[in-house]
Design an enzyme around this catalytic site. Structure first.
Site, PDB file in Angstrom:
ATOM      1  N   ASP A 119       0.843  -1.207   0.000  1.00 16.05           N
ATOM      2  CA  ASP A 119       0.000   0.000   0.000  1.00 16.05           C
ATOM      3  C   ASP A 119       0.880   1.260   0.000  1.00 16.05           C
ATOM      4  O   ASP A 119       0.701   2.171  -0.825  1.00 16.05           O
ATOM      5  CB  ASP A 119      -0.890  -0.054   1.260  1.00 16.05           C
ATOM      6  CG  ASP A 119      -2.046   0.930   1.230  1.00 16.05           C
ATOM      7  OD1 ASP A 119      -2.248   1.579   0.193  1.00 16.05           O
ATOM      8  OD2 ASP A 119      -2.759   1.029   2.255  1.00 16.05           O
ATOM      9  N   SER A 170      -2.866  -9.848   2.160  1.00 17.26           N
ATOM     10  CA  SER A 170      -2.970 -10.269   3.580  1.00 17.26           C
ATOM     11  C   SER A 170      -1.771 -11.043   4.113  1.00 17.26           C
ATOM     12  O   SER A 170      -1.773 -11.426   5.281  1.00 17.26           O
ATOM     13  CB  SER A 170      -4.237 -11.113   3.832  1.00 17.26           C
ATOM     14  OG  SER A 170      -5.382 -10.299   3.931  1.00 17.26           O
ATOM     15  N   TYR A 197      -0.907  -8.358   7.811  1.00 24.78           N
ATOM     16  CA  TYR A 197      -2.155  -9.035   8.222  1.00 24.78           C
ATOM     17  C   TYR A 197      -1.975 -10.525   8.561  1.00 24.78           C
ATOM     18  O   TYR A 197      -2.932 -11.204   8.921  1.00 24.78           O
ATOM     19  CB  TYR A 197      -3.254  -8.822   7.179  1.00 24.78           C
ATOM     20  CG  TYR A 197      -3.910  -7.450   7.229  1.00 24.78           C
ATOM     21  CD1 TYR A 197      -3.532  -6.493   8.172  1.00 24.78           C
ATOM     22  CD2 TYR A 197      -4.914  -7.093   6.315  1.00 24.78           C
ATOM     23  CE1 TYR A 197      -4.127  -5.235   8.212  1.00 24.78           C
ATOM     24  CE2 TYR A 197      -5.520  -5.838   6.360  1.00 24.78           C
ATOM     25  CZ  TYR A 197      -5.128  -4.915   7.300  1.00 24.78           C
ATOM     26  OH  TYR A 197      -5.737  -3.678   7.337  1.00 24.78           O
TER      27      TYR A 197
HETATM   28  N1  AR6 Z   1       5.188  -5.085  -4.613  1.00 26.05           N
HETATM   29  C1  AR6 Z   1       4.588  -6.285  -4.466  1.00 26.05           C
HETATM   30  N2  AR6 Z   1       4.370  -6.874  -3.275  1.00 26.05           N
HETATM   31  C2  AR6 Z   1       4.783  -6.209  -2.180  1.00 26.05           C
HETATM   32  C3  AR6 Z   1       5.421  -4.940  -2.236  1.00 26.05           C
HETATM   33  C4  AR6 Z   1       5.614  -4.380  -3.525  1.00 26.05           C
HETATM   34  N3  AR6 Z   1       6.189  -3.201  -3.693  1.00 26.05           N
HETATM   35  N4  AR6 Z   1       5.709  -4.562  -0.963  1.00 26.05           N
HETATM   36  C5  AR6 Z   1       5.287  -5.535  -0.140  1.00 26.05           C
HETATM   37  N5  AR6 Z   1       4.742  -6.545  -0.860  1.00 26.05           N
HETATM   38  P1  AR6 Z   1       1.295  -6.047   3.148  1.00 26.05           P
HETATM   39  P2  AR6 Z   1      -1.364  -7.010   4.055  1.00 26.05           P
HETATM   40  C6  AR6 Z   1       4.144  -7.813  -0.412  1.00 26.05           C
HETATM   41  O1  AR6 Z   1       1.791  -5.963   4.539  1.00 26.05           O
HETATM   42  O2  AR6 Z   1      -0.740  -8.156   4.746  1.00 26.05           O
HETATM   43  C7  AR6 Z   1      -0.703  -1.964   4.845  1.00 26.05           C
HETATM   44  O3  AR6 Z   1      -0.196  -1.103   5.823  1.00 26.05           O
HETATM   45  C8  AR6 Z   1       4.554  -8.354   0.930  1.00 26.05           C
HETATM   46  O4  AR6 Z   1       5.782  -9.084   0.825  1.00 26.05           O
HETATM   47  O5  AR6 Z   1       1.609  -4.958   2.193  1.00 26.05           O
HETATM   48  O6  AR6 Z   1      -2.556  -7.250   3.177  1.00 26.05           O
HETATM   49  C9  AR6 Z   1      -2.165  -1.659   4.502  1.00 26.05           C
HETATM   50  O7  AR6 Z   1      -2.452  -0.281   4.591  1.00 26.05           O
HETATM   51  C10 AR6 Z   1       3.386  -9.260   1.254  1.00 26.05           C
HETATM   52  O8  AR6 Z   1       3.604 -10.569   0.707  1.00 26.05           O
HETATM   53  O9  AR6 Z   1      -0.337  -6.169   3.114  1.00 26.05           O
HETATM   54  C11 AR6 Z   1      -2.904  -2.442   5.532  1.00 26.05           C
HETATM   55  O10 AR6 Z   1      -3.015  -1.730   6.741  1.00 26.05           O
HETATM   56  C12 AR6 Z   1       2.209  -8.645   0.526  1.00 26.05           C
HETATM   57  O11 AR6 Z   1       2.754  -7.614  -0.294  1.00 26.05           O
HETATM   58  C13 AR6 Z   1      -2.048  -3.670   5.729  1.00 26.05           C
HETATM   59  O12 AR6 Z   1      -0.720  -3.292   5.374  1.00 26.05           O
HETATM   60  C14 AR6 Z   1       1.159  -8.059   1.439  1.00 26.05           C
HETATM   61  O13 AR6 Z   1       1.781  -7.429   2.538  1.00 26.05           O
HETATM   62  C15 AR6 Z   1      -2.475  -4.798   4.832  1.00 26.05           C
HETATM   63  O14 AR6 Z   1      -1.729  -5.954   5.156  1.00 26.05           O
END
Ligand code: AR6
Length: 171
Positions: A33, A120, A124
């Site tokens: 995000d 997630s 999450y």
């Molecule tokens: N490109 C692709 N994947 C990514 C990137 C990127 N640039 N950066 C991280 N990931 P998360 P959630 C992956 O924590 O668990 C946020 O603060 C990461 O390795 O981004 O759904 C939101 O605002 C992981 O596998 O999302 C919410 O509050 C995946 O993206 C909360 O985090 C998801 O990790 C959502 O948590």
């Protein structure tokens, strides 16, 4: 529908729509995000605010769309994944809804190519193996005449390996 796996940063992917793993406030956060809002610029947040004013928060499992600012994509589809609390049945259904509702919204926009992060599986704390299985199952059973290609973008090695196995690609 073709399914591909890419290891890397979703903000760099050239597709019609990228999906954001947002939170229900729609006002940004960390992880993917944060990366999307940083790379895409303030226009995305501006449209998120307009959506907030119109409909309030985005519920878990649902999806909304904004412009993609400076990103190569045309749209960002923001979906809110479930926080893992160990209620497997309920949280699995909500995660499946994220993929389904994002694909439905993409279809309504005429999107031909779409990229998903591993929703997630970061902050999450959803178990990665189960999350991957749900994601792949949901995409495979979604038959579309509009969407031609779905790309799973894995950022970490663990997810990459899980998706390689699920998609039957050579590790
Ligand atoms: N490109 C692709 N994947 C990514 C990137 C990127 N640039 N950066 C991280 N990931 P998360 P959630 C992956 O924590 O668990 C946020 O603060 C990461 O390795 O981004 O759904 C939101 O605002 C992981 O596998 O999302 C919410 O509050 C995946 O993206 C909360 O985090 C998801 O990790 C959502 O948590």
């Amino acid at each position: 529908m073709k399914i591909e796996l890419i290891k890397g940063d979703i903000t760099k992917i050239h597709v019609d729509a990228i999906v954001n793993a947002a939170n229900s406030s729609l006002l940004g956060g960390g992880g993917v995000d944060g990366a999307i809002h940083r790379a895409g610029g303030p226009q995305i947040l501006e449209e998120c605010r307009m959506i907030r004013n119109r409909q309030g928060k985005c519920k878990t499992g649902e999806a909304v769309v904004t412009n993609a600012g400076n990103l190569p994509a045309k749209y960002v589809i923001h979906t809110v994944g479930p926080v893992w609390n160990g209620n497997e049945e309920k949280e699995s259904k909500l995660l499946a809804n994220c993929y389904y509702n994002s694909l439905k919204l993409a279809e309504s926009l005429g999107v031909k190519t779409i990229a998903f992060p591993n929703i997630s599986t970061g902050v999450y704390r959803f178990p990665k193996e189960l999350a991957g299985k749900i994601a792949v199952d949901e995409v495979i059973k979604f038959h579309s005449d509009i969407i031609e290609k779905v790309i799973f973008v894995c950022f970490d090695d663990e997810n990459e390996l899980i998706y390689k196995k699920l998609l039957d690609l050579n590790p």
